[in-house]
Write a protein that holds these residues in place. Structure first.
Motif, PDB file in Angstrom:
ATOM      1  N   ASN A   1     -15.490  24.457 -69.600  1.00 47.41           N
ATOM      2  CA  ASN A   1     -14.871  23.299 -70.076  1.00 47.41           C
ATOM      3  C   ASN A   1     -13.651  23.243 -70.033  1.00 47.41           C
ATOM      4  O   ASN A   1     -12.997  22.239 -70.589  1.00 47.41           O
ATOM      5  CB  ASN A   1     -15.507  23.426 -71.854  1.00 47.41           C
ATOM      6  N   ASN A   2     -12.949  24.047 -69.482  1.00 47.60           N
ATOM      7  CA  ASN A   2     -11.496  24.018 -69.064  1.00 47.60           C
ATOM      8  C   ASN A   2     -10.649  24.138 -70.407  1.00 47.60           C
ATOM      9  O   ASN A   2      -9.523  23.895 -70.026  1.00 47.60           O
ATOM     10  CB  ASN A   2     -11.006  22.902 -68.264  1.00 47.60           C
ATOM     11  N   GLY A   3     -11.344  24.565 -71.467  1.00 45.68           N
ATOM     12  CA  GLY A   3     -10.513  24.914 -72.500  1.00 45.68           C
ATOM     13  C   GLY A   3     -10.182  26.403 -72.887  1.00 45.68           C
ATOM     14  O   GLY A   3     -10.595  27.168 -71.857  1.00 45.68           O
ATOM     15  N   LEU A   4      -9.770  26.922 -73.923  1.00 41.94           N
ATOM     16  CA  LEU A   4      -9.387  28.039 -74.091  1.00 41.94           C
ATOM     17  C   LEU A   4     -10.640  28.854 -74.736  1.00 41.94           C
ATOM     18  O   LEU A   4     -11.400  28.310 -75.760  1.00 41.94           O
ATOM     19  CB  LEU A   4      -8.394  28.190 -75.377  1.00 41.94           C
ATOM     20  N   ASP A   5     -11.239  29.914 -74.267  1.00 42.27           N
ATOM     21  CA  ASP A   5     -12.275  30.646 -74.783  1.00 42.27           C
ATOM     22  C   ASP A   5     -11.591  31.749 -75.681  1.00 42.27           C
ATOM     23  O   ASP A   5     -10.537  31.810 -75.974  1.00 42.27           O
ATOM     24  CB  ASP A   5     -13.139  31.215 -73.596  1.00 42.27           C
ATOM     25  N   LEU A   6     -12.820  32.486 -76.233  1.00 43.17           N
ATOM     26  CA  LEU A   6     -12.312  33.462 -77.329  1.00 43.17           C
ATOM     27  C   LEU A   6     -11.536  34.572 -76.644  1.00 43.17           C
ATOM     28  O   LEU A   6     -10.457  35.039 -77.547  1.00 43.17           O
ATOM     29  CB  LEU A   6     -13.422  34.050 -78.025  1.00 43.17           C
ATOM     30  N   ARG A   7     -11.787  34.765 -75.424  1.00 48.74           N
ATOM     31  CA  ARG A   7     -10.989  36.121 -74.867  1.00 48.74           C
ATOM     32  C   ARG A   7      -9.642  35.774 -74.643  1.00 48.74           C
ATOM     33  O   ARG A   7      -8.634  36.487 -74.989  1.00 48.74           O
ATOM     34  CB  ARG A   7     -11.635  36.430 -73.464  1.00 48.74           C
ATOM     35  N   VAL A   8      -9.124  34.392 -74.179  1.00 49.26           N
ATOM     36  CA  VAL A   8      -7.766  33.872 -73.990  1.00 49.26           C
ATOM     37  C   VAL A   8      -7.188  33.890 -75.271  1.00 49.26           C
ATOM     38  O   VAL A   8      -5.994  34.369 -75.518  1.00 49.26           O
ATOM     39  CB  VAL A   8      -7.805  32.616 -73.387  1.00 49.26           C
ATOM     40  N   ALA A   9      -7.804  33.342 -76.438  1.00 49.17           N
ATOM     41  CA  ALA A   9      -7.179  33.174 -77.622  1.00 49.17           C
ATOM     42  C   ALA A   9      -6.913  34.756 -78.225  1.00 49.17           C
ATOM     43  O   ALA A   9      -5.798  34.870 -78.757  1.00 49.17           O
ATOM     44  CB  ALA A   9      -8.208  32.547 -78.607  1.00 49.17           C
ATOM     45  N   PHE A  10      -7.913  35.650 -78.180  1.00 54.87           N
ATOM     46  CA  PHE A  10      -7.533  37.067 -78.572  1.00 54.87           C
ATOM     47  C   PHE A  10      -6.326  37.541 -77.903  1.00 54.87           C
ATOM     48  O   PHE A  10      -5.384  38.197 -78.501  1.00 54.87           O
ATOM     49  CB  PHE A  10      -8.763  37.922 -78.135  1.00 54.87           C
TER      50      PHE A  10
ATOM     51  N   LEU B   1      -4.861  43.914 -72.020  1.00 62.19           N
ATOM     52  CA  LEU B   1      -6.190  43.235 -72.478  1.00 62.19           C
ATOM     53  C   LEU B   1      -6.823  42.293 -71.459  1.00 62.19           C
ATOM     54  O   LEU B   1      -8.095  42.507 -71.655  1.00 62.19           O
ATOM     55  CB  LEU B   1      -5.765  42.672 -73.886  1.00 62.19           C
ATOM     56  N   HIS B   2      -5.928  41.597 -70.753  1.00 62.69           N
ATOM     57  CA  HIS B   2      -6.697  40.630 -69.956  1.00 62.69           C
ATOM     58  C   HIS B   2      -7.328  41.318 -68.741  1.00 62.69           C
ATOM     59  O   HIS B   2      -8.500  41.158 -68.516  1.00 62.69           O
ATOM     60  CB  HIS B   2      -5.776  39.856 -69.149  1.00 62.69           C
ATOM     61  N   VAL B   3      -6.867  42.659 -68.436  1.00 58.49           N
ATOM     62  CA  VAL B   3      -7.630  43.347 -67.066  1.00 58.49           C
ATOM     63  C   VAL B   3      -8.612  43.819 -67.797  1.00 58.49           C
ATOM     64  O   VAL B   3      -9.595  44.225 -67.093  1.00 58.49           O
ATOM     65  CB  VAL B   3      -6.571  44.487 -66.698  1.00 58.49           C
ATOM     66  N   LEU B   4      -8.665  44.619 -68.875  1.00 54.35           N
ATOM     67  CA  LEU B   4      -9.795  45.317 -69.888  1.00 54.35           C
ATOM     68  C   LEU B   4     -10.956  44.455 -70.128  1.00 54.35           C
ATOM     69  O   LEU B   4     -12.068  44.560 -70.182  1.00 54.35           O
ATOM     70  CB  LEU B   4      -9.241  46.206 -70.826  1.00 54.35           C
ATOM     71  N   LEU B   5     -10.482  43.305 -70.567  1.00 58.26           N
ATOM     72  CA  LEU B   5     -11.658  42.245 -70.964  1.00 58.26           C
ATOM     73  C   LEU B   5     -12.279  41.468 -70.010  1.00 58.26           C
ATOM     74  O   LEU B   5     -13.250  40.812 -69.931  1.00 58.26           O
ATOM     75  CB  LEU B   5     -11.165  41.473 -72.070  1.00 58.26           C
ATOM     76  N   ARG B   6     -11.525  41.522 -68.635  1.00 57.71           N
ATOM     77  CA  ARG B   6     -12.232  40.754 -67.498  1.00 57.71           C
ATOM     78  C   ARG B   6     -13.535  41.640 -66.790  1.00 57.71           C
ATOM     79  O   ARG B   6     -14.159  40.847 -66.271  1.00 57.71           O
ATOM     80  CB  ARG B   6     -10.930  40.602 -66.452  1.00 57.71           C
ATOM     81  N   GLN B   7     -13.544  42.871 -66.929  1.00 59.98           N
ATOM     82  CA  GLN B   7     -14.520  43.599 -66.605  1.00 59.98           C
ATOM     83  C   GLN B   7     -15.772  43.412 -67.368  1.00 59.98           C
ATOM     84  O   GLN B   7     -15.976  43.347 -68.334  1.00 59.98           O
ATOM     85  CB  GLN B   7     -13.950  44.941 -66.340  1.00 59.98           C
TER      86      GLN B   7
END
Length: 52
Positions: free
Chosen positions: A5-14, A46-52
């Protein structure tokens, strides 16, 4: 993670929230480090850790 949906997901908000809190804390206590550096470091880790 699929973001169809090209919006912010929970991961990005966190990640943004954690970076903002870390930056604000570093801003209040300059001995902790530069506010921007700390915020960017937290968001990157956090971005690297949550990406996996």
């Amino acid at each position: 993670m699929n973001n169809s949906n090209n919006g912010l997901d929970l991961r990005v908000a966190f990640v943004l929230l954690a970076g903002g809190v870390a930056s604000y804390t570093a801003f209040l206590h300059p001995t902790v480090g530069g506010a921007l550096l700390v915020g960017i470091a937290v968001m990157t880790i956090l971005h690297v850790l949550l990406r996996q």
